[in-house]
Design a protein around this motif. Structure first.
Motif, PDB file in Angstrom:
ATOM      1  N   ARG A 189      37.185  46.878  41.204  1.00 13.20           N
ATOM      2  CA  ARG A 189      36.158  47.207  42.185  1.00 13.20           C
ATOM      3  C   ARG A 189      35.468  45.954  42.733  1.00 13.20           C
ATOM      4  N   ARG A 190      35.440  44.912  41.943  1.00 11.43           N
ATOM      5  CA  ARG A 190      34.770  43.670  42.349  1.00 11.43           C
ATOM      6  C   ARG A 190      35.760  42.519  42.213  1.00 11.43           C
ATOM      7  N   PRO A 191      36.629  42.368  43.192  1.00 10.53           N
ATOM      8  CA  PRO A 191      37.778  41.474  43.032  1.00 10.53           C
ATOM      9  C   PRO A 191      37.500  40.001  43.307  1.00 10.53           C
ATOM     10  N   GLY A 192      36.293  39.651  43.729  1.00  6.39           N
ATOM     11  CA  GLY A 192      36.031  38.281  44.140  1.00  6.39           C
ATOM     12  C   GLY A 192      35.957  37.281  43.000  1.00  6.39           C
ATOM     13  N   ASN A 193      35.454  37.736  41.823  1.00  8.64           N
ATOM     14  CA  ASN A 193      35.333  36.845  40.675  1.00  8.64           C
ATOM     15  C   ASN A 193      34.556  35.587  41.080  1.00  8.64           C
ATOM     16  N   GLY A 237      43.168  35.698  39.332  1.00  5.39           N
ATOM     17  CA  GLY A 237      42.242  35.848  38.224  1.00  5.39           C
ATOM     18  C   GLY A 237      42.305  37.201  37.531  1.00  5.39           C
ATOM     19  N   PHE A 238      43.015  38.169  38.105  1.00 14.75           N
ATOM     20  CA  PHE A 238      43.132  39.507  37.525  1.00 14.75           C
ATOM     21  C   PHE A 238      44.615  39.870  37.430  1.00 14.75           C
ATOM     22  N   THR A 239      45.052  40.258  36.267  1.00 13.02           N
ATOM     23  CA  THR A 239      46.459  40.680  36.131  1.00 13.02           C
ATOM     24  C   THR A 239      46.732  41.940  36.937  1.00 13.02           C
ATOM     25  N   GLU A 240      45.681  42.739  37.208  1.00 13.16           N
ATOM     26  CA  GLU A 240      45.871  43.994  37.938  1.00 13.16           C
ATOM     27  C   GLU A 240      46.096  43.774  39.432  1.00 13.16           C
ATOM     28  N   ILE A 241      45.692  42.615  39.947  1.00 18.99           N
ATOM     29  CA  ILE A 241      45.730  42.393  41.390  1.00 18.99           C
ATOM     30  C   ILE A 241      47.024  41.711  41.800  1.00 18.99           C
ATOM     31  N   ASP A 242      47.757  42.362  42.676  1.00 16.63           N
ATOM     32  CA  ASP A 242      48.954  41.770  43.277  1.00 16.63           C
ATOM     33  C   ASP A 242      48.651  41.553  44.756  1.00 16.63           C
ATOM     34  N   HIS A 243      47.936  40.481  45.030  1.00 20.02           N
ATOM     35  CA  HIS A 243      47.481  40.232  46.397  1.00 20.02           C
ATOM     36  C   HIS A 243      47.159  38.755  46.530  1.00 20.02           C
ATOM     37  N   PRO A 244      47.393  38.154  47.684  1.00 18.12           N
ATOM     38  CA  PRO A 244      47.004  36.757  47.875  1.00 18.12           C
ATOM     39  C   PRO A 244      45.485  36.588  47.775  1.00 18.12           C
TER      40      PRO A 244
END
Length: 831
Positions: free
Chosen positions: A107-111, A276-283
């Protein structure tokens, strides 16, 4: 500088579209959208929203500010001082839900430093969805790509506006909206300017409002917070290099802000952290909004000056607010050039940026947002101008604000935060060469935070013009206050408040200017903000620990707003699950009776919590008529010598909401001239000014030259809080164990006054002895509250000795100041 524009009455246009409305809202900003939805939820049937572009959502979207700034006490630590609420909460929840759909459930992908991030195109879709149900029902009618041409006036009342298209391909080039009330949520206060309402811009001199941090002069009048053309950059599979701009020079970016290197630039406003997140497959997706691309407005480059002067003689000397739309576009084009220079600079100097390309989500030819980030608009000359000293925390920024307005319509807290407002030329070419954004005086980042503050309804209402309310950043506050009240959540809250005020004014056929003296109608506004037919209640009172989804939230808010909880300046947490003891219950009952309500006779179980009590009390009180405050004089209700129209607290004597016992205010009970041989020491930081006749002690070891000091060097144990409480309270020396301070004096009797505390933080478990007299034993001082003590001692060794702390240590013991006065013989006890 106060400016009054001349209103132009409606004249016929070529086949304009004409629309009748109850409420006209100008500007599709986050504030304009919030105003429209709130008014619709409160029953306004004909709402027209006119936007100068098609994008909705202002800072969230059209201005590209995808790292969402919101209420903050001091630092980025993943928390907010007031739980998210109202339409802002709804928007954030929907943004985070969309993020989860896009980025593997995150939900908060910016890290990054802020809590929530979103690509602008995602935020725009959320605002579009927010309006959609009301547009489908016909309750809200929206027009895009129109800007204000004229305001329709009837005497001193706004009756609507005429608009011209900003889209040359549109067949209809004119729109006329006749409305009973208008809200100006535009970027630059278009309606306010064209209505003839008075407005202000630029620097406020100290003499205008008495603000502690205001400069002596208001020059230059063109000094506004800078605009910024943000960049959204998306990581590519391979290098995507931007060609060198003709005007590029590295000296634009290597001076004041040269410390910003690759890692900070890359991460500080990251929107999506694909690695930074294993769940995110995105540039990776970045927002670039750094001081290097802040575009000051106090003076302009030679090429911009020349183009403005060709447009109109003298245009380059105008404040940006007062420029025409065409003149602003000249400035905007140069601000865009500057941003693209920095894009090239990033790629040439930092390898990570060589694969970062400008996002195409805006659909613009240069891939920059359709609008700059606007930090400061005009400031409405309103029924009340909110001043710095009113929003400072009472004794410290963790407390409530000094003035808690009775006509509160939303709450907020943030730093007084100016981005660099001054353009400094860095070569001998002057305004024809490179420049950088720098600070002017005290107009800079992080000037200390406000307290937990509330915003008054009166500051939405023009001083003399009727039928008009301010919103977005077109508000009745000073420049300093505006620097702390301009964020995503605050702009939504003010729009929501304006929408509610408009709804109640229309419903009751009353001028909004009169509501602050009508508690019954003010209560209707609170009802609309706290009991929406759908959506999330708004936190009007700034409790730190009550969430809008909690049981009893509305009851707690209603009691607090009516001042029925007996709150003190440090009671910023309601503690809803704490047992309601007898002392607390008595305080609440006294407050209810003093306010003019009939206190209900209710027996509470010994285990009843404060939440339980609040719910039960509100259920009994809400059916009672709202008591009319006692009015002592017709135009000065509280008879304090301040007329109601000038009084921030019309029903409370003075301008300060809280009173504090003198022994806890940190202010010496008597100041100079002191008796002969008096010793006055200000324990403080090297940053502090000297206040005569005090001498500053900054933690150094005892010196025979000064005649005072510490047994061990405590130079590293000084603090300066900069909370505006002044040199005697903002600074202190402290120990975490036990330390001794001495001062050479004549032998004999002395009366010693000491002060302990911290202007910004609670300090617990403090111990202090003066000679062998214990004046503080396990004493705790809340933030901004002090412990003062006076004791008589006898000196036999030529020194006054203070012993701070305990040998076991553990807690801080602080000291702010000491005043030692020789006791005259006639005051000595008889032998």
């Amino acid at each position: 500088m106060i400016t009054a524009s001349t209103a132009i009455n409606h004249a016929d246009a070529t086949e304009p579209v004409e629309v009748e409305a109850d409420l006209l809202i100008v500007g599709g900003t986050e504030s304009g959208c919030a105003a429209a939805v709130q008014a619709a939820r409160m029953g306004v049937q004909k709402i027209v929203l006119v936007n100068d572009i098609d994008w909705l959502g202002g800072q969230f979207s059209a201005e590209g500010l995808g790292a969402i700034d919101e209420n903050r006490a001091h630092k980025y630590n993943g928390t907010v001082p007031i739980p998210r609420s109202g339409l802002f909460r709804e928007v954030i929840d929907k943004i985070e839900t969309k993020n989860a759909e896009l980025y593997g459930g995150i939900r908060r992908p910016g890290n990054t430093r802020v809590i929530t991030t979103a690509r602008p195109v995602v935020s725009e879709s959320v605002f579009r969805d927010l309006l959609a149900p009301y547009e489908r029902s016909g309750q809200i009618q929206r027009f895009s790509d129109f800007r204000v041409a004229r305001v329709i006036m009837d005497n001193h009342t706004v009756r609507g506006a005429e608009f011209v298209t900003t889209d040359a391909t549109r067949q209809v080039n004119s729109l006329v909206v006749h409305a009973r009330m208008t809200i100006d949520a535009s970027d630059w206060g278009d309606v306010i300017q064209a209505s003839g309402a008075r407005w202000d811009t630029g620097i406020d001199a100290q003499a205008e409002f008495g603000e502690p941090r205001a400069p002596q002069t208001n020059q230059p009048t063109t000094d506004l917070a800078p605009i910024t053309y943000c960049m959204i950059l998306v990581e590519q599979d391979q290098e995507s290099l931007y060609p060198e701009p003709e005007t590029y020079d590295p000296r634009y970016f290597t001076g004041t802000w040269g410390w910003i290197q690759e890692e900070f630039a890359y991460t500080t406003r990251r929107l999506v952290d694909g690695k930074g997140f294993t769940e995110i497959d995105h540039p990776d997706v970045l927002l670039i909004n750094s001081p290097q691309i802040d575009y000051p407005l106090d003076s302009l480059p030679a090429n911009v000056v020349a183009e403005l002067e060709r447009n109109e003689v003298g245009a380059s000397k105008k404040t940006l607010v007062a420029m025409t739309a065409a003149q602003r576009e000249i400035v905007f084009r140069d601000a865009k050039r500057h941003t693209l220079r920095y894009y090239y600079h990033l790629q040439q100097n930092f390898p990570k940026f060589r694969r970062m390309a400008l996002s195409n989500e805006f659909g613009t030819s240069d891939r920059l947002p359709p609008k700059p980030y606007v930090r400061e608009s005009l400031r409405l000359v309103a029924r009340h101008i909110v001043r710095e000293q009113e929003v400072d925390g009472f004794g410290g920024y963790s407390n409530y604000a000094t003035t808690m307005f009775p006509d509160a319509v939303f709450s907020w807290q943030f730093e007084k935060d100016f981005h660099p407002t001054q353009r400094t030329w860095v070569t001998d070419k002057g305004n024809a060469g490179p420049w950088e954004a720098t600070f002017r005086g005290k107009r800079r980042f992080g000037l200390g935070g406000t307290g937990l503050a509330v915003f008054p309804l009166r500051s939405l209402v023009p001083e003399k013009i009727h039928g008009l309310l301010g919103a977005q950043k077109n508000l009745g506050y000073t420049s300093i206050v505006g620097s702390s009240c301009r964020l995503h959540d605050q702009s939504m809250h003010v729009g929501q408040a304006s929408g509610a005020v408009a709804a109640i004014s229309l419903r009751n056929h009353i001028d909004p200017a009169a509501i602050y003296l009508r508690p019954d109608q003010l209560a209707q506004i609170w009802e609309g903000l706290l009991h929406p037919d759908s959506g999330v209640p708004l936190a009007i009172w700034p409790f730190s620990d009550t969430d809008p989804y909690d049981d009893g939230f509305v009851a707690i808010q209603q009691l607090a707003l009516r001042r029925l909880l007996g709150l003190g300046p440090t009671d910023t947490a309601f503690q809803p699950d704490q047992i309601a003891n007898n002392a607390w219950l008595q305080r609440v009952q006294d407050a209810i009776t003093n306010a003019g309500y009939s206190a209900p006779s209710i027996e509470f179980a010994p285990t009843a919590t404060r939440r339980d009590v609040a719910i039960s009390l509100w259920n009994h009180l809400k059916s009672q008529p709202v008591p009319d405050p006692i009015r002592i004089r017709p135009s000065d209700a509280d008879d304090d010598g301040i007329s109601d129209v000038d009084d921030p607290l019309p029903f409370t004597a003075g301008t300060v909401s809280w009173q504090r016992p003198p022994e806890t205010d940190g202010i010496p009970s008597s100041l100079a001239p002191f008796p002969a041989k008096t010793i006055a020491i200000n324990f403080t930081s090297a940053k502090s000014a000297t206040v005569a006749p005090f001498r500053n002690d900054v933690g150094h070891k005892f010196s025979s030259e000064t005649g005072y000091g510490w047994q061990t060097d405590l130079g590293d144990n000084t603090r300066w809080r900069a909370t505006n409480l002044g040199p005697l309270r903002d600074g202190f020396v402290f120990t975490r164990k036990q330390d001794v301070w001495q001062c050479e004096v004549d032998n004999g009797k002395w009366r010693v006054h000491v002060c302990m505390g911290d202007a910004a933080h609670e300090q617990t478990g403090q111990f202090l002895q003066v000679e062998n007299v214990q004046v503080a034993e396990d004493v705790s001082t809340p933030a901004g509250v002090f412990h003062e003590a006076t004791t008589d001692i006898e000196v036999n060794d030529g020194h006054i000795t203070l012993t701070l702390g305990t040998p076991s240590g553990g807690n801080n013991t602080t000291i702010n100041w000491l005043i030692a006065v020789p006791v005259p013989t006639e005051e000595l006890p008889a032998q």
